[in-house]
Scaffold this active site. Structure first.
Site, PDB file in Angstrom:
ATOM      1  N   ARG A   1       0.823  -1.214   0.000  1.00  0.00           N
ATOM      2  CA  ARG A   1       0.000   0.000   0.000  1.00  0.00           C
ATOM      3  C   ARG A   1       0.857   1.264   0.000  1.00  0.00           C
ATOM      4  O   ARG A   1       0.607   2.207  -0.745  1.00  0.00           O
ATOM      5  CB  ARG A   1      -0.918   0.024   1.216  1.00  0.00           C
TER       6      ARG A   1
ATOM      7  N   ARG B   1      -1.545  -9.149   9.842  1.00  0.00           N
ATOM      8  CA  ARG B   1      -1.026  -8.827   8.514  1.00  0.00           C
ATOM      9  C   ARG B   1       0.476  -8.627   8.626  1.00  0.00           C
ATOM     10  O   ARG B   1       0.963  -8.055   9.594  1.00  0.00           O
ATOM     11  CB  ARG B   1      -1.640  -7.538   7.966  1.00  0.00           C
TER      12      ARG B   1
ATOM     13  N   ASP C   1     -13.751   4.947   2.114  1.00  0.00           N
ATOM     14  CA  ASP C   1     -14.128   4.254   3.354  1.00  0.00           C
ATOM     15  C   ASP C   1     -14.988   5.122   4.266  1.00  0.00           C
ATOM     16  O   ASP C   1     -15.745   4.602   5.083  1.00  0.00           O
ATOM     17  CB  ASP C   1     -12.876   3.844   4.136  1.00  0.00           C
TER      18      ASP C   1
ATOM     19  N   ALA D   1     -10.282  -0.518  -1.900  1.00  0.00           N
ATOM     20  CA  ALA D   1      -9.496   0.538  -2.537  1.00  0.00           C
ATOM     21  C   ALA D   1     -10.063   0.872  -3.918  1.00  0.00           C
ATOM     22  O   ALA D   1     -10.126   2.038  -4.316  1.00  0.00           O
ATOM     23  CB  ALA D   1      -8.040   0.093  -2.644  1.00  0.00           C
TER      24      ALA D   1
HETATM   25  C1  LIG Z   1      -2.168   4.057   7.066  1.00  0.00           C
HETATM   26  C2  LIG Z   1      -3.086   3.108   6.335  1.00  0.00           C
HETATM   27  C3  LIG Z   1      -2.626   1.863   5.904  1.00  0.00           C
HETATM   28  C4  LIG Z   1      -3.468   0.993   5.225  1.00  0.00           C
HETATM   29  N1  LIG Z   1      -2.980  -0.213   4.798  1.00  0.00           N
HETATM   30  C5  LIG Z   1      -3.772  -1.050   4.083  1.00  0.00           C
HETATM   31  C6  LIG Z   1      -3.273  -2.277   3.603  1.00  0.00           C
HETATM   32  O1  LIG Z   1      -2.134  -2.617   3.815  1.00  0.00           O
HETATM   33  N2  LIG Z   1      -4.093  -3.077   2.892  1.00  0.00           N
HETATM   34  C7  LIG Z   1      -5.389  -2.713   2.617  1.00  0.00           C
HETATM   35  O2  LIG Z   1      -6.100  -3.467   1.949  1.00  0.00           O
HETATM   36  N3  LIG Z   1      -5.897  -1.553   3.080  1.00  0.00           N
HETATM   37  C8  LIG Z   1      -5.123  -0.712   3.806  1.00  0.00           C
HETATM   38  N4  LIG Z   1      -5.620   0.474   4.276  1.00  0.00           N
HETATM   39  C9  LIG Z   1      -7.023   0.799   3.994  1.00  0.00           C
HETATM   40  C10 LIG Z   1      -7.198   1.186   2.565  1.00  0.00           C
HETATM   41  O3  LIG Z   1      -6.213   2.097   2.154  1.00  0.00           O
HETATM   42  C11 LIG Z   1      -8.576   1.763   2.411  1.00  0.00           C
HETATM   43  O4  LIG Z   1      -9.519   0.819   2.899  1.00  0.00           O
HETATM   44  C12 LIG Z   1      -8.991   2.026   0.970  1.00  0.00           C
HETATM   45  O5  LIG Z   1      -7.891   2.277   0.158  1.00  0.00           O
HETATM   46  C13 LIG Z   1      -9.947   3.206   0.920  1.00  0.00           C
HETATM   47  O6  LIG Z   1      -9.184   4.394   1.070  1.00  0.00           O
HETATM   48  P1  LIG Z   1      -9.713   5.747   1.648  1.00  0.00           P
HETATM   49  O7  LIG Z   1      -8.917   6.798   0.958  1.00  0.00           O
HETATM   50  O8  LIG Z   1     -11.172   5.832   1.623  1.00  0.00           O
HETATM   51  O9  LIG Z   1      -9.329   5.695   3.201  1.00  0.00           O
HETATM   52  P2  LIG Z   1      -7.902   5.654   3.911  1.00  0.00           P
HETATM   53  O10 LIG Z   1      -6.915   4.932   3.103  1.00  0.00           O
HETATM   54  O11 LIG Z   1      -8.165   5.183   5.289  1.00  0.00           O
HETATM   55  O12 LIG Z   1      -7.445   7.196   3.949  1.00  0.00           O
HETATM   56  C14 LIG Z   1      -8.037   8.152   4.809  1.00  0.00           C
HETATM   57  C15 LIG Z   1      -7.045   9.287   4.970  1.00  0.00           C
HETATM   58  O13 LIG Z   1      -7.677  10.361   5.673  1.00  0.00           O
HETATM   59  C16 LIG Z   1      -6.786  10.887   6.638  1.00  0.00           C
HETATM   60  N5  LIG Z   1      -7.595  11.524   7.680  1.00  0.00           N
HETATM   61  C17 LIG Z   1      -8.456  10.894   8.529  1.00  0.00           C
HETATM   62  N6  LIG Z   1      -9.033  11.809   9.336  1.00  0.00           N
HETATM   63  C18 LIG Z   1      -8.539  13.016   8.979  1.00  0.00           C
HETATM   64  C19 LIG Z   1      -8.752  14.346   9.470  1.00  0.00           C
HETATM   65  N7  LIG Z   1      -9.595  14.576  10.473  1.00  0.00           N
HETATM   66  N8  LIG Z   1      -8.086  15.370   8.876  1.00  0.00           N
HETATM   67  C20 LIG Z   1      -7.233  15.140   7.835  1.00  0.00           C
HETATM   68  N9  LIG Z   1      -6.974  13.891   7.349  1.00  0.00           N
HETATM   69  C21 LIG Z   1      -7.633  12.843   7.918  1.00  0.00           C
HETATM   70  C22 LIG Z   1      -6.021   9.650   7.106  1.00  0.00           C
HETATM   71  O14 LIG Z   1      -4.794   9.967   7.726  1.00  0.00           O
HETATM   72  C23 LIG Z   1      -5.828   8.892   5.794  1.00  0.00           C
HETATM   73  O15 LIG Z   1      -4.655   9.274   5.125  1.00  0.00           O
HETATM   74  C24 LIG Z   1      -4.815   1.367   4.963  1.00  0.00           C
HETATM   75  C25 LIG Z   1      -5.281   2.626   5.410  1.00  0.00           C
HETATM   76  C26 LIG Z   1      -4.428   3.500   6.080  1.00  0.00           C
HETATM   77  C27 LIG Z   1      -4.938   4.859   6.530  1.00  0.00           C
END
Ligand SMILES: Cc1cc2nc3c(=O)[nH]c(=O)nc-3n(C[C@H](O)[C@H](O)[C@H](O)COP(=O)(O)OP(=O)(O)OC[C@H]3O[C@@H](n4cnc5c(N)ncnc54)[C@H](O)[C@@H]3O)c2cc1C
Length: 427
Positions: A110, A189, A309, A322
């Site tokens: 990731r 993991r 998410d 993702a």
């Molecule tokens: C650090 C991390 C590692 C992950 N590793 C994996 C993995 O190895 N395998 C896998 O399948 N999925 C992983 N996931 C989950 C996966 O990335 C998500 O389920 C999917 O990609 C959907 O992404 P998203 O952008 O909706 O949410 P996310 O990937 O969770 O991103 C949300 C982002 O919002 C930021 N954020 C949250 N609250 C605030 C706020 N109040 N102000 C500013 N920023 C904020 C967080 O820091 C994060 O960067 C991980 C998520 C994170 C955050």
């Protein structure tokens, strides 16, 4: 519907630089919008381990110049997955040949994939502000914005809230605070070098510089998957098991090797060997959070939309979390571009309408896939091993979110307008 004037681009504030936020930012910049992306983390961290992008999001990467070439050396390349029963009996091999025409899949670390996408966003001029924790959202009839922990207020025409499974933005959208629930499962993991695997005759074949391996062992209420990549130098494994502990979730929560071994007591020796070859600091214990489907993704004034998410956490067994977050980002940007600056509220409503049913149908596949593996009668599975193959749905994977949004925008906007007229007439 009007088109946006080039002299006054739509101003989009995006919260969260995960795959949803970055994809939305890239797609908005491609359409000439002004984008401010706020991320609470002070640095771009290489957190996480294996993450999967199906061909539905693979086609989004393919549209971004240079991204495929940067991802290829990082990603896992194999044409299939070997399944074994927990006791080591070989069950079957699932090959992906038949879905080649649906497009390219990308599976890798990731943090590494995130870096490639991040760099692409920066190259397009996305203003990413690290260390910017959002503590409040607000909206009026004419604008939306956020307040940072520092007290700074930033506003725009719309806010796309991509703040992940613990989304703060959900409160303004829902009008109340909803709590994440335990899914009843957790995942150990790991991501590691393959040096230790090479030392053990049971596992040495996994560190093959020529061929990436992908193998899975399935048992009652537990499954263990391992994948190798980067010419046999890297290995990732995930062990999904029942877990009733509390749901505090953190990607950096350390996991315990002995606890992981206990979860597969009596299983094939190779599973134990892979787990025991893992450096203790390379295991995390991730509690799987679940949330009931939201009634809406859009705030009362329709200027704030949840994406990724934040709107809909996925179980890993859907292998789509993702990908769906990227589809959200692209769809939101297409809708904003078609609606124009004067009609961003319509755009967000249409975004929701386009995404809602599809997302929830895909989300459900995570439950059915998991139950198919975890609740199987393994005596029956051994008689019919193909029954544990992952269903591969063309409606999920052979799908182009961008093309779809362009195709259905007008009719969806019209349908929403008619619904509104009917409701007004009934009052
Ligand atoms: C650090 C991390 C590692 C992950 N590793 C994996 C993995 O190895 N395998 C896998 O399948 N999925 C992983 N996931 C989950 C996966 O990335 C998500 O389920 C999917 O990609 C959907 O992404 P998203 O952008 O909706 O949410 P996310 O990937 O969770 O991103 C949300 C982002 O919002 C930021 N954020 C949250 N609250 C605030 C706020 N109040 N102000 C500013 N920023 C904020 C967080 O820091 C994060 O960067 C991980 C998520 C994170 C955050």
């Amino acid at each position: 519907m009007s088109s946006s004037s080039p002299s006054s681009p739509i101003k989009v504030v995006i919260v969260g630089a995960g795959f949803a936020g970055l994809t939305a930012a890239i797609s908005c910049r491609e359409r000439g919008f002004s984008v401010t992306l706020l991320e609470s983390s002070p640095t771009r961290r290489q957190l996480g381990d294996i993450i999967s992008f199906g061909s539905n999001s693979g086609r989004i990467f393919l549209r971004w110049p240079g991204v495929e070439a940067a991802l290829d050396p990082l990603c896992h390349h194999s044409d299939g997955l070997n399944f074994y029963a927990y006791d080591g009996d070989f069950l079957c091999r699932q090959v992906w040949d038949s879905e080649k025409e649906w497009g390219k899949r990308f599976n890798g670390h990731r943090g590494e994939i995130h870096e490639v996408v991040w760099n692409h966003a920066v190259s397009l001029g996305v203003d990413i502000r690290l260390g910017s924790k959002v503590i409040q959202y607000f909206e009026t009839e004419s604008k939306a914005g956020i307040v940072l922990k520092t007290g700074e207020r930033i506003s725009g025409d719309v806010v796309l809230a991509a703040d992940g499974v613990r989304s703060l933005a959900r409160t303004i959208v829902l009008g109340f605070e909803d709590k994440p629930q335990s899914s009843g499962y957790a995942v150990y993991r790991a991501w590691m070098d393959t040096d230790k695997l090479k030392e053990n005759p049971l596992t040495a074949y996994l560190a093959d510089p020529q061929v990436d391996h992908h193998e899975g062992w399935l048992g009652p209420d537990v499954h263990f998957l391992v994948a190798t990549l980067q010419k046999g130098t890297k290995c990732s494994w995930v062990l999904t098991h029942k877990d009733t502990a509390d749901i505090e979730e953190s990607w950096s929560a350390p996991g315990d090797i002995e606890d992981a071994v206990k979860a597969v007591e009596g299983w094939a020796p190779i599973v134990h060997a892979i787990i025991r070859a893992t450096p203790p600091d390379r295991v995390v214990d991730w509690k799987l959070v679940f949330r009931d489907p939201l009634p809406t993704y859009v705030s009362p004034q329709s200027r704030i939309a949840l994406i990724g998410d934040a709107a809909h956490p996925f179980l890993p067994t859907s292998i789509q979390g993702a990908s769906q977050s990227m589809e959200d980002g692209v769809t939101a940007a297409v809708c904003l571009g078609l609606a124009g600056k004067e009609n961003v509220q319509e755009a967000l409503k249409v975004y929701e309408k386009i995404r809602y049913e599809r997302v929830h149908a895909v989300q459900q596949t995570g439950v059915t896939n998991r139950d198919n593996w975890h609740k199987a009668d393994f005596d029956e599975v051994k008689k019919n091993p193909a029954s544990i193959k992952l269903p591969r749905y063309d409606w999920v994977l052979n799908f182009d979110a961008q093309e779809h949004a362009y195709k259905v925008y007008e009719e969806t906007a019209k349908a929403l307008q008619e619904e509104k007229t009917e409701v007004t007439a009934a009052l």
